[in-house]
Design a protein around this motif. Sequence first.
Motif, PDB file in Angstrom:
ATOM      1  N   ARG A  67      -7.078-117.350 -57.360  1.00 40.71           N
ATOM      2  CA  ARG A  67      -6.157-118.246 -57.308  1.00 40.71           C
ATOM      3  C   ARG A  67      -5.006-117.933 -57.756  1.00 40.71           C
ATOM      4  NH1 ARG A  67     -10.535-120.497 -59.404  1.00 40.71           N
ATOM      5  NH2 ARG A  67      -9.614-120.536 -61.293  1.00 40.71           N
ATOM      6  N   GLY A  68      -5.099-116.680 -58.539  1.00 40.44           N
ATOM      7  CA  GLY A  68      -3.863-115.919 -59.168  1.00 40.44           C
ATOM      8  C   GLY A  68      -3.663-116.368 -60.565  1.00 40.44           C
ATOM      9  N   ALA A  69      -4.608-116.943 -61.129  1.00 38.67           N
ATOM     10  CA  ALA A  69      -4.540-117.168 -62.567  1.00 38.67           C
ATOM     11  C   ALA A  69      -4.962-116.221 -63.234  1.00 38.67           C
ATOM     12  CB  ALA A  69      -5.590-118.301 -63.001  1.00 38.67           C
ATOM     13  N   ILE A  70      -4.267-115.951 -64.535  1.00 37.68           N
ATOM     14  CA  ILE A  70      -4.629-114.700 -65.381  1.00 37.68           C
ATOM     15  C   ILE A  70      -6.031-114.866 -66.030  1.00 37.68           C
ATOM     16  CG2 ILE A  70      -3.883-113.674 -67.720  1.00 37.68           C
ATOM     17  CD1 ILE A  70      -0.988-114.533 -67.050  1.00 37.68           C
ATOM     18  N   VAL A  71      -6.702-113.804 -66.042  1.00 36.73           N
ATOM     19  CA  VAL A  71      -8.093-113.538 -66.788  1.00 36.73           C
ATOM     20  C   VAL A  71      -7.957-112.884 -67.800  1.00 36.73           C
ATOM     21  CG1 VAL A  71     -10.579-113.083 -66.347  1.00 36.73           C
ATOM     22  CG2 VAL A  71      -9.151-113.699 -64.605  1.00 36.73           C
ATOM     23  N   SER A  72      -8.260-113.495 -69.077  1.00 44.69           N
ATOM     24  CA  SER A  72      -7.947-113.023 -70.320  1.00 44.69           C
ATOM     25  C   SER A  72      -8.965-111.700 -70.630  1.00 44.69           C
ATOM     26  CB  SER A  72      -7.980-113.875 -71.474  1.00 44.69           C
ATOM     27  OG  SER A  72      -9.145-114.566 -71.574  1.00 44.69           O
ATOM     28  N   HIS A  73     -10.278-112.136 -70.418  1.00 43.32           N
ATOM     29  CA  HIS A  73     -11.190-111.040 -70.546  1.00 43.32           C
ATOM     30  C   HIS A  73     -11.849-110.863 -69.470  1.00 43.32           C
ATOM     31  CE1 HIS A  73     -10.522-110.999 -74.771  1.00 43.32           C
ATOM     32  NE2 HIS A  73     -10.700-112.130 -74.735  1.00 43.32           N
ATOM     33  N   GLY A  74     -11.462-110.136 -68.359  1.00 42.54           N
ATOM     34  CA  GLY A  74     -11.932-110.005 -67.085  1.00 42.54           C
ATOM     35  C   GLY A  74     -13.244-109.190 -66.820  1.00 42.54           C
ATOM     36  N   VAL A  75     -13.891-109.587 -65.968  1.00 47.04           N
ATOM     37  CA  VAL A  75     -15.140-108.844 -65.623  1.00 47.04           C
ATOM     38  C   VAL A  75     -14.764-107.518 -65.002  1.00 47.04           C
ATOM     39  CG1 VAL A  75     -16.481-111.037 -65.306  1.00 47.04           C
ATOM     40  CG2 VAL A  75     -15.344-110.056 -63.318  1.00 47.04           C
ATOM     41  N   LEU A  76     -15.921-106.671 -65.287  1.00 49.39           N
ATOM     42  CA  LEU A  76     -15.576-105.166 -64.675  1.00 49.39           C
ATOM     43  C   LEU A  76     -16.483-105.372 -63.229  1.00 49.39           C
ATOM     44  CD1 LEU A  76     -16.815-103.136 -67.582  1.00 49.39           C
ATOM     45  CD2 LEU A  76     -14.502-103.500 -66.640  1.00 49.39           C
ATOM     46  N   VAL A  77     -15.820-104.760 -62.432  1.00 50.18           N
ATOM     47  CA  VAL A  77     -16.582-104.835 -60.944  1.00 50.18           C
ATOM     48  C   VAL A  77     -16.482-103.292 -60.270  1.00 50.18           C
ATOM     49  CG1 VAL A  77     -16.086-105.690 -58.543  1.00 50.18           C
ATOM     50  CG2 VAL A  77     -15.549-107.145 -60.158  1.00 50.18           C
ATOM     51  N   ASP A  78     -17.544-102.959 -60.152  1.00 49.56           N
ATOM     52  CA  ASP A  78     -18.026-101.761 -59.659  1.00 49.56           C
ATOM     53  C   ASP A  78     -17.914-101.534 -58.200  1.00 49.56           C
ATOM     54  OD1 ASP A  78     -18.524 -98.943 -59.001  1.00 49.56           O
ATOM     55  OD2 ASP A  78     -20.304 -99.202 -60.466  1.00 49.56           O
ATOM     56  N   LEU A  79     -16.737-101.420 -57.545  1.00 52.27           N
ATOM     57  CA  LEU A  79     -16.854-101.473 -56.190  1.00 52.27           C
ATOM     58  C   LEU A  79     -17.572-100.501 -55.475  1.00 52.27           C
ATOM     59  CD1 LEU A  79     -12.873-102.021 -55.773  1.00 52.27           C
ATOM     60  CD2 LEU A  79     -14.848-103.709 -55.722  1.00 52.27           C
ATOM     61  N   ALA A  80     -18.219 -99.528 -56.106  1.00 54.30           N
ATOM     62  CA  ALA A  80     -18.837 -98.415 -55.557  1.00 54.30           C
ATOM     63  C   ALA A  80     -20.263 -98.763 -55.584  1.00 54.30           C
ATOM     64  CB  ALA A  80     -18.752 -97.001 -56.287  1.00 54.30           C
ATOM     65  N   ASP A  81     -20.792 -99.831 -56.308  1.00 48.30           N
ATOM     66  CA  ASP A  81     -21.986-100.206 -56.185  1.00 48.30           C
ATOM     67  C   ASP A  81     -22.371-100.845 -54.958  1.00 48.30           C
ATOM     68  OD1 ASP A  81     -24.328-101.966 -56.538  1.00 48.30           O
ATOM     69  OD2 ASP A  81     -24.020-102.688 -58.455  1.00 48.30           O
ATOM     70  N   PRO A  82     -23.598-100.427 -54.287  1.00 53.87           N
ATOM     71  CA  PRO A  82     -23.814-100.627 -52.968  1.00 53.87           C
ATOM     72  C   PRO A  82     -24.189-102.533 -52.818  1.00 53.87           C
ATOM     73  CG  PRO A  82     -25.272 -99.029 -53.535  1.00 53.87           C
ATOM     74  CD  PRO A  82     -24.377 -99.373 -54.749  1.00 53.87           C
ATOM     75  N   ALA A  83     -24.226-103.037 -53.972  1.00 53.12           N
ATOM     76  CA  ALA A  83     -24.408-104.563 -53.955  1.00 53.12           C
ATOM     77  C   ALA A  83     -23.077-105.101 -53.752  1.00 53.12           C
ATOM     78  CB  ALA A  83     -25.477-104.928 -55.024  1.00 53.12           C
ATOM     79  N   CYS A  84     -22.062-104.735 -54.348  1.00 52.51           N
ATOM     80  CA  CYS A  84     -20.757-105.037 -54.423  1.00 52.51           C
ATOM     81  C   CYS A  84     -20.377-105.458 -52.909  1.00 52.51           C
ATOM     82  CB  CYS A  84     -19.920-104.300 -55.266  1.00 52.51           C
ATOM     83  SG  CYS A  84     -18.184-105.147 -55.379  1.00 52.51           S
ATOM     84  N   GLU A  85     -19.777-106.531 -52.805  1.00 52.35           N
ATOM     85  CA  GLU A  85     -19.198-107.018 -51.516  1.00 52.35           C
ATOM     86  C   GLU A  85     -17.845-107.018 -51.238  1.00 52.35           C
ATOM     87  OE1 GLU A  85     -21.208-110.568 -50.228  1.00 52.35           O
ATOM     88  OE2 GLU A  85     -23.310-110.022 -50.276  1.00 52.35           O
ATOM     89  N   ARG A  86     -17.124-106.720 -52.379  1.00 52.87           N
ATOM     90  CA  ARG A  86     -15.405-106.756 -52.427  1.00 52.87           C
ATOM     91  C   ARG A  86     -15.154-105.382 -51.999  1.00 52.87           C
ATOM     92  NH1 ARG A  86     -14.420-109.834 -58.084  1.00 52.87           N
ATOM     93  NH2 ARG A  86     -16.422-110.706 -58.013  1.00 52.87           N
ATOM     94  N   SER A  87     -13.917-105.124 -51.555  1.00 51.50           N
ATOM     95  CA  SER A  87     -13.294-103.888 -51.355  1.00 51.50           C
ATOM     96  C   SER A  87     -11.843-104.218 -51.587  1.00 51.50           C
ATOM     97  CB  SER A  87     -13.594-103.743 -49.937  1.00 51.50           C
ATOM     98  OG  SER A  87     -13.066-104.786 -49.096  1.00 51.50           O
ATOM     99  N   VAL A  88     -11.131-102.874 -51.735  1.00 49.32           N
ATOM    100  CA  VAL A  88      -9.823-103.077 -52.017  1.00 49.32           C
ATOM    101  C   VAL A  88      -8.907-103.380 -50.571  1.00 49.32           C
ATOM    102  CG1 VAL A  88      -7.655-101.365 -52.565  1.00 49.32           C
ATOM    103  CG2 VAL A  88      -9.971-101.043 -53.675  1.00 49.32           C
ATOM    104  N   SER A  89      -7.982-104.556 -50.724  1.00 47.35           N
ATOM    105  CA  SER A  89      -7.110-104.733 -49.612  1.00 47.35           C
ATOM    106  C   SER A  89      -5.701-103.759 -49.780  1.00 47.35           C
ATOM    107  CB  SER A  89      -6.525-106.178 -49.829  1.00 47.35           C
ATOM    108  OG  SER A  89      -7.906-106.991 -49.365  1.00 47.35           O
ATOM    109  N   SER A  90      -5.328-103.531 -50.895  1.00 47.67           N
ATOM    110  CA  SER A  90      -3.863-103.105 -51.063  1.00 47.67           C
ATOM    111  C   SER A  90      -3.780-102.935 -52.552  1.00 47.67           C
ATOM    112  CB  SER A  90      -2.753-103.861 -50.540  1.00 47.67           C
ATOM    113  OG  SER A  90      -2.521-105.013 -51.254  1.00 47.67           O
ATOM    114  N   THR A  91      -2.756-101.975 -52.531  1.00 50.38           N
ATOM    115  CA  THR A  91      -2.425-101.568 -54.238  1.00 50.38           C
ATOM    116  C   THR A  91      -1.060-102.896 -54.247  1.00 50.38           C
ATOM    117  OG1 THR A  91      -0.617-100.121 -53.371  1.00 50.38           O
ATOM    118  CG2 THR A  91      -2.751 -99.261 -54.208  1.00 50.38           C
ATOM    119  N   VAL A  92      -0.877-103.043 -55.566  1.00 50.50           N
ATOM    120  CA  VAL A  92       0.260-104.064 -56.031  1.00 50.50           C
ATOM    121  C   VAL A  92       1.022-103.254 -57.028  1.00 50.50           C
ATOM    122  CG1 VAL A  92      -0.822-105.922 -54.982  1.00 50.50           C
ATOM    123  CG2 VAL A  92      -1.278-105.565 -57.267  1.00 50.50           C
TER     124      VAL A  92
END
Length: 107
Positions: A67-92
């Motif tokens: 939603r664009g809200a700031i996350v103070s202690h954000g989770v780590l997401v390993d996009l290289a993990d085969p189980a991860c379904e997220r991917s990069v859309s763009s640089t910002v």
Amino acid sequence: EALAAMGEAATVRFDAELLRLFASVIGRYPLGSALMLDNGSVGIVLHTPSDPALANRPLVRIVRDERGAIVSHGVLVDLADPACERSVSSTVDAQSLGIDPRRAVFG
């Protein structure tokens, strides 16, 4: 963007093997890059995989949620993990979003 442009000219202007090695050293997304993920969240690159085939799937710390809200202690997401379904859309641009990449990387 620069790596993509260099890659397109690799056979004409650059040695393709040297370009591949260069890209593997600096990574597709260098440390501190801000990335928009496909779910709308924003993450800061903490680590780029050494495997060139996974260069577009770094380890990121989420700093803004879907939603664009700031996350103070954000989770780590390993996009290289085969189980991860997220991917990069763009640089910002982190600054335009009010994000300090150094804080995300170094705490």
